[in-house]
Design a protein around this motif. Structure first.
Motif, short mmCIF file in Angstrom:
data_model
loop_
_atom_site.label_atom_id
_atom_site.label_comp_id
_atom_site.label_asym_id
_atom_site.label_seq_id
_atom_site.Cartn_x
_atom_site.Cartn_y
_atom_site.Cartn_z
N ASP A 15 37.83 47.38 -4.73
CA ASP A 15 37.77 48.59 -5.54
C ASP A 15 36.34 48.89 -5.99
OD1 ASP A 15 40.50 49.04 -5.46
OD2 ASP A 15 40.86 47.68 -7.12
N THR A 16 36.15 50.13 -6.41
CA THR A 16 34.89 50.54 -6.99
C THR A 16 35.14 50.84 -8.45
OG1 THR A 16 34.19 51.50 -4.90
CG2 THR A 16 33.01 52.19 -6.87
N SER A 82 34.90 47.99 -0.40
CA SER A 82 35.03 49.43 -0.60
C SER A 82 33.94 50.21 0.12
CB SER A 82 34.97 49.76 -2.10
OG SER A 82 33.67 49.52 -2.61
N THR A 106 31.45 54.91 -0.26
CA THR A 106 32.53 53.97 -0.54
C THR A 106 33.86 54.69 -0.64
OG1 THR A 106 32.38 54.11 -2.96
CG2 THR A 106 30.88 52.58 -1.86
N SER A 108 37.82 54.14 -2.59
CA SER A 108 38.68 53.37 -3.49
C SER A 108 39.91 54.18 -3.83
CB SER A 108 37.91 52.99 -4.76
OG SER A 108 38.75 52.30 -5.66
#
Length: 352
Positions: A15-16, A82, A106, A108
């Motif tokens: 995840d970000t 991500s 990215t 997420s």
């Protein structure tokens, strides 16, 4: 494995996380077990999200962290899983003007995010070198962290051992109970995972890192007592059963796996290794590193040849072109060479 470690790895690698509410003192910004800081750089601007704000970039073996120096509550945590692309981009920084910066795309939870980080030290691209190098190491070390079914983990009945892996036990005649009849095969126990493959078909195999294990138990099954391994939800929640005969060996195997599992939980091995040469002048002239290879600029000594060519090309007092002659050495017609020079002297790589 402890729930907080597994959950943290999920958040950091898949995840970000970002925003003004995430502070370096908060739990999300703390290093978890097995996480190591690989590089730390000051004078880094989050150009896209916090332009004009000087910050600190921290690169670990699991993620990239950034936080504002003036207001540490403004921060970002970007897991390597991500990241879609890492590149450079010409941007307009409030602190540096038009310059080359680190650009990351990215994804997420189905949403894409862009991040742009500018090094405020002129000519310094160490942040790009470190992030790309560590991200490459992360992508190439997935067997340490991800469940793999029917993968290329065995060759000629031998386990392909990972760089940081140590095999403790090899068991033959272990039955995989995933089918109604079961399949006999070979079982490996290492310091980072368990691996099983079928004796009749080594392509029928499973590689399960301890990171993805929820529990290890001995239970009754329709095949008798079996070693049961429950995977966590991140890896699909699989329940794997293995029959090991005799029963005494089953219990010894269970104790060994439980012990290795506990040791791993206390100090996980994620397999992300990145080496680079430290330099006292890093901030001014960073070393360019890709994995274990170092590149240095070598200053070649000036030779007599360069002086000869310089003198010849200067040709002071040149009034008109010299007559053309045939050169046996070159096999073509050339302008005759000036007095005091020879074709051999002009073309020598190392002056005689």
């Amino acid at each position: 494995m402890e729930d907080d470690v597994a959950a943290a790895v999920d958040a950091y690698t898949d995840d970000t996380v970002g925003g003004a509410e995430c502070c370096p003192k908060d739990r999300e910004m703390h290093l978890i077990s097995g996480e190591k800081i690989i590089d730390r750089l000051d004078n880094i601007e989050d150009t896209k999200g916090n332009g004009g704000d000087r910050g600190r970039l921290i690169i670990t073996n699991l993620r990239v962290l950034w936080h504002s120096v003036a207001n540490p509550r403004i921060s970002l945590s970007i897991g390597y899983s991500s990241i879609i692309t890492v590149n450079t981009k010409i941007v307009n920084s409030k602190l540096r003007g038009t310059t080359q910066a680190l650009y990351m795309m990215t994804s997420s939870n189905g949403t894409r995010f862009e991040f742009i980080f500018t090094n405020l030290v002129p000519g310094n691209m160490r942040h790009f070198t470190s992030v790309t190098g560590v991200h490459k190491a992360y992508v190439s070390s997935k067997p340490y962290r991800e469940l793999k079914l029917r993968g290329a983990v065995v060759h000629n009945k031998q386990l392909k051992i990972l760089p940081l892996e140590q095999v403790f036990t090899t068991l033959h005649g272990v039955w995989n109970l995933s089918s109604d009849q079961g399949s006999p095969g070979t079982f490996f126990i290492t310091n980072v995972r368990i691996v099983w493959f079928a004796d009749m078909n080594e392509g029928f195999n499973i590689s399960l890192p301890y990171l993805q294990i929820e529990s290890i138990k001995v239970r009754e099954s329709k095949f008798g007592k079996a070693l049961v391994i429950v995977c966590n939800e991140l890896s699909g929640g699989y329940i794997l059963g293995f029959r090991i005969d005799p029963e005494e060996k089953l219990h010894l195997t269970y104790k060994e796996m439980s012990s290795l599992y506990s040791i791993y939980a206390a100090n996980p091995i994620y397999g992300v290794e990145y080496k680079w040469r430290s330099n006292k002048e890093d901030e001014k002239s960073p070393a360019i590193i890709t994995d274990d290879i170092e590149f240095e600029e070598i200053e070649e000594p000036r030779s007599e040849m360069s002086n000869t060519l310089t003198a010849y090309m200067a040709d002071e007092g040149h009034a008109k072109d010299r007559p053309a002659v045939y050169s046996n050495d070159l096999g073509l017609a050339i302008e005759s060479v000036k007095d005091g020079f020879t074709i051999q002297k002009l073309w020598e790589v190392i002056p005689s």
